[in-house]
Design a protein around this motif. Structure first.
Motif, PDB file in Angstrom:
ATOM      1  N   LYS A 134       0.759  -1.399  -0.201  1.00 23.34           N
ATOM      2  CA  LYS A 134      -0.144  -0.061  -0.192  1.00 23.34           C
ATOM      3  C   LYS A 134       1.370   1.205   0.278  1.00 23.34           C
ATOM      4  CE  LYS A 134      -3.989   1.529   2.513  1.00 23.34           C
ATOM      5  NZ  LYS A 134      -5.419   1.628   3.447  1.00 23.34           N
ATOM      6  N   HIS A 135       0.133   2.071  -0.541  1.00 22.45           N
ATOM      7  CA  HIS A 135       1.263   3.015  -0.492  1.00 22.45           C
ATOM      8  C   HIS A 135       2.066   3.255  -1.496  1.00 22.45           C
ATOM      9  CE1 HIS A 135      -2.043   4.943   2.660  1.00 22.45           C
ATOM     10  NE2 HIS A 135      -1.265   4.153   2.989  1.00 22.45           N
ATOM     11  N   LYS A 136       2.677   2.500  -1.660  1.00 22.78           N
ATOM     12  CA  LYS A 136       3.942   2.523  -2.661  1.00 22.78           C
ATOM     13  C   LYS A 136       5.244   1.591  -2.497  1.00 22.78           C
ATOM     14  CE  LYS A 136       2.606   6.306  -6.137  1.00 22.78           C
ATOM     15  NZ  LYS A 136       3.017   6.907  -7.625  1.00 22.78           N
ATOM     16  N   CYS A 137       4.448   1.104  -0.821  1.00 23.91           N
ATOM     17  CA  CYS A 137       5.131   0.260   0.042  1.00 23.91           C
ATOM     18  C   CYS A 137       5.568  -1.031   0.258  1.00 23.91           C
ATOM     19  CB  CYS A 137       4.966   0.878   1.239  1.00 23.91           C
ATOM     20  SG  CYS A 137       6.018   2.633   1.083  1.00 23.91           S
ATOM     21  N   ARG A 138       6.012  -1.950   0.904  1.00 21.07           N
ATOM     22  CA  ARG A 138       6.123  -3.105   0.859  1.00 21.07           C
ATOM     23  C   ARG A 138       6.320  -3.481   2.719  1.00 21.07           C
ATOM     24  NH1 ARG A 138       6.644  -8.481  -1.866  1.00 21.07           N
ATOM     25  NH2 ARG A 138       5.668  -6.603  -3.948  1.00 21.07           N
ATOM     26  N   VAL A 139       5.359  -3.858   3.276  1.00 20.60           N
ATOM     27  CA  VAL A 139       5.407  -4.535   4.366  1.00 20.60           C
ATOM     28  C   VAL A 139       4.957  -5.953   4.369  1.00 20.60           C
ATOM     29  CG1 VAL A 139       2.445  -4.734   5.125  1.00 20.60           C
ATOM     30  CG2 VAL A 139       4.996  -4.414   7.055  1.00 20.60           C
ATOM     31  N   PHE A 140       6.165  -6.423   5.088  1.00 20.04           N
ATOM     32  CA  PHE A 140       6.587  -7.855   5.609  1.00 20.04           C
ATOM     33  C   PHE A 140       6.747  -8.503   6.620  1.00 20.04           C
ATOM     34  CE2 PHE A 140      10.209  -5.565   3.355  1.00 20.04           C
ATOM     35  CZ  PHE A 140      11.204  -6.114   4.084  1.00 20.04           C
ATOM     36  N   TRP A 141       6.323  -9.759   6.997  1.00 19.04           N
ATOM     37  CA  TRP A 141       6.240 -10.467   8.319  1.00 19.04           C
ATOM     38  C   TRP A 141       6.172 -11.735   8.074  1.00 19.04           C
ATOM     39  CZ3 TRP A 141       2.210  -8.810   6.331  1.00 19.04           C
ATOM     40  CH2 TRP A 141       0.780  -9.469   6.608  1.00 19.04           C
ATOM     41  N   THR A 142       7.814 -11.920   9.495  1.00 17.33           N
ATOM     42  CA  THR A 142       7.666 -13.886   9.325  1.00 17.33           C
ATOM     43  C   THR A 142       6.352 -13.933  10.402  1.00 17.33           C
ATOM     44  OG1 THR A 142       8.995 -12.922  11.782  1.00 17.33           O
ATOM     45  CG2 THR A 142      10.268 -12.553   9.865  1.00 17.33           C
ATOM     46  N   ALA A 143       6.681 -15.454  10.146  1.00 15.63           N
ATOM     47  CA  ALA A 143       6.351 -15.709  11.054  1.00 15.63           C
ATOM     48  C   ALA A 143       6.082 -16.328  12.142  1.00 15.63           C
ATOM     49  CB  ALA A 143       5.675 -17.952  10.594  1.00 15.63           C
ATOM     50  N   PRO A 144       5.526 -16.967  13.244  1.00 12.47           N
ATOM     51  CA  PRO A 144       6.305 -16.779  14.729  1.00 12.47           C
ATOM     52  C   PRO A 144       7.593 -17.493  14.410  1.00 12.47           C
ATOM     53  CG  PRO A 144       4.065 -17.429  15.178  1.00 12.47           C
ATOM     54  CD  PRO A 144       4.324 -17.677  13.762  1.00 12.47           C
ATOM     55  N   LEU A 145       8.116 -16.916  15.297  1.00  9.41           N
ATOM     56  CA  LEU A 145       9.770 -17.368  15.263  1.00  9.41           C
ATOM     57  C   LEU A 145      10.470 -17.716  16.622  1.00  9.41           C
ATOM     58  CD1 LEU A 145      11.418 -14.294  13.820  1.00  9.41           C
ATOM     59  CD2 LEU A 145      11.140 -16.810  12.839  1.00  9.41           C
ATOM     60  N   ASP A 146      10.966 -18.446  17.005  1.00  8.91           N
ATOM     61  CA  ASP A 146      12.045 -19.718  17.817  1.00  8.91           C
ATOM     62  C   ASP A 146      13.462 -19.773  17.529  1.00  8.91           C
ATOM     63  OD1 ASP A 146      13.062 -20.577  19.915  1.00  8.91           O
ATOM     64  OD2 ASP A 146      12.455 -22.597  19.630  1.00  8.91           O
ATOM     65  N   GLY A 147      14.072 -17.723  17.589  1.00  5.68           N
ATOM     66  CA  GLY A 147      15.588 -18.336  16.534  1.00  5.68           C
ATOM     67  C   GLY A 147      15.224 -17.968  15.059  1.00  5.68           C
ATOM     68  N   PRO A 148      16.351 -17.781  14.109  1.00  3.62           N
ATOM     69  CA  PRO A 148      16.006 -17.553  13.107  1.00  3.62           C
ATOM     70  C   PRO A 148      16.202 -19.054  12.366  1.00  3.62           C
ATOM     71  CG  PRO A 148      18.814 -17.832  14.041  1.00  3.62           C
ATOM     72  CD  PRO A 148      17.187 -17.792  15.265  1.00  3.62           C
ATOM     73  N   ALA A 149      16.025 -19.233  11.226  1.00  5.05           N
ATOM     74  CA  ALA A 149      15.770 -20.104  10.619  1.00  5.05           C
ATOM     75  C   ALA A 149      16.446 -20.505   9.805  1.00  5.05           C
ATOM     76  CB  ALA A 149      14.832 -19.928   9.202  1.00  5.05           C
ATOM     77  N   ASP A 150      18.074 -20.026   9.957  1.00  6.28           N
ATOM     78  CA  ASP A 150      19.294 -20.490   9.287  1.00  6.28           C
ATOM     79  C   ASP A 150      20.270 -20.203  10.098  1.00  6.28           C
ATOM     80  OD1 ASP A 150      22.074 -20.673   8.135  1.00  6.28           O
ATOM     81  OD2 ASP A 150      20.845 -20.719   6.765  1.00  6.28           O
ATOM     82  N   ALA A 151      20.964 -20.281  11.634  1.00 10.22           N
ATOM     83  CA  ALA A 151      21.765 -19.912  12.758  1.00 10.22           C
ATOM     84  C   ALA A 151      22.940 -19.183  11.630  1.00 10.22           C
ATOM     85  CB  ALA A 151      21.438 -21.389  13.576  1.00 10.22           C
ATOM     86  N   ALA A 152      23.819 -20.033  10.823  1.00 11.31           N
ATOM     87  CA  ALA A 152      24.849 -19.979  10.243  1.00 11.31           C
ATOM     88  C   ALA A 152      24.185 -18.924   9.437  1.00 11.31           C
ATOM     89  CB  ALA A 152      25.633 -20.872   9.593  1.00 11.31           C
TER      90      ALA A 152
END
Length: 343
Positions: A134-152
């Protein structure tokens, strides 16, 4: 018409406004926060911002900006990623590290500022993301996290913000700071023309990681005190490191402040490569003019301003009104070096 910042913030809050996400009762963390009306609808917001003009605006609006517990974890961490990609990736890694188990990271970027790339980066380190536009912008969000998907990957990205040496080890710098990987041509040109006879109390206005301060101290043995003035906290931290070797050579004072609001002392010498872009890409010659005005206000009688600027920037009227003598010392590579002498 809403400002660019207002559009980004309105879009950032869109998942909450549309009921897709629930605002946490114990508050949220906002990294690289900017102020806007949309923030006042969300209680318990904790803001972090290292750019002093934005931090001042947030504090004036009633948000606490400093003194937070870095070990605290939040159910929601909001992020406005910067343009510089390594800096943005480090910020994503930090956001994930500050997120409580089951929490989410939410980010927003204008479409013309790399929104799709930023979304891809967050997905790479955090896992699948959802998005809205919206407004020529993009908002994006993660699923519920328990740390990163890729720790390295998260660890590698966190290290992207670590200071590292440049210029054959003479300086340390980091991504996102102005001209972070090199000495910019304008500052180098100014340094080459600084006269060795400059002396007394000095200030470096908009010091960045400290290159001009170091050159002033190297070239001008008569400088006794130096105020290092910088609005970006990440850059000022680097300046402290880069100028440690001169601590016995002169009295050094470091100031995290917005120079357009005035300077902390009176000076015999001011050097400056003023910003002309603020936080966006559009030219902001008003910033340079204001730097010239506060320099004139803060110099002692017969004090000297040494300034470098892009040749096309219209600083002549500000120089003429603030200084008794103005001369162009050099013009090279699209830049001009100017000396102004206070009445």
């Amino acid at each position: 018409m809403a400002s660019d910042t207002g559009r980004v913030l309105d879009t950032l809050m869109l998942p909450f406004d549309e009921g897709l996400l629930e605002w946490p009762t114990d508050g949220a963390l906002f990294l690289r926060a900017s102020h806007g009306v949309a923030l006042h609808r969300r209680p318990g917001l904790v803001c972090e911002q290292g750019f002093r003009p934005d931090a001042d605006t947030l504090e004036a609006a009633g948000f606490a900006v400093t003194g937070h517990d870095p070990a605290r974890r939040y159910a929601i961490v909001l992020v406005l990623p910067p343009r510089q990609r390594d800096e943005a990736r480090a910020l994503f890694a930090n956001a994930i590290a500050r997120t409580a188990p089951g929490g989410r990271v939410i980010a927003c970027v204008a479409n013309n500022a790399g929104a799709r790339s930023a979304e891809s980066d967050l997905a790479a380190v955090a896992g699948p993301v959802s998005h809205l536009g919206k407004h020529k912008c993009r908002v994006f969000w993660t699923a519920p996290l328990d740390g990163p998907a890729d720790a390295a990957l998260a660890q590698a990205w966190a290290e992207l913000d670590a200071p590292r040496t440049i210029e054959d080890g003479r300086f340390v710098s980091r991504p996102g700071v102005f001209a972070w990987a090199r000495i910019d041509a304008a500052s180098r040109l100014l340094a080459a023309h600084l006269p060795v006879g400059l002396a007394g109390d000095a200030a470096d206005l908009g010091a960045g990681f400290g290159y001009l301060s170091a050159e002033l101290l190297e070239r001008c043995p008569g400088i006794g005190t130096l105020d290092v003035i910088e609005a970006e906290a990440r850059a000022l931290e680097l300046a402290r490191l880069n100028l440690e070797r001169y601590a016995t050579r002169a009295e050094l004072r470091f100031h995290w402040l917005d120079a357009t609001r005035g300077l902390p002392g009176r000076y015999d010498v001011i050097v400056s490569n003023p910003p002309f872009h603020a936080q966006g890409r559009a030219d902001r010659p008003d910033l340079g003019r204001r730097f010239i005005e506060v320099a004139a206000e803060s110099l002692q009688p017969r004090g000297r301003l040494w300034l470098v600027a892009n040749r096309h920037l219209p600083y002549e009227s500000a120089l003429a009104s603030g200084f008794a003598q103005v001369r162009t010392v050099a013009q090279e590579g699209g830049f001009k070096v100017i000396e102004g002498v206070r009445a």
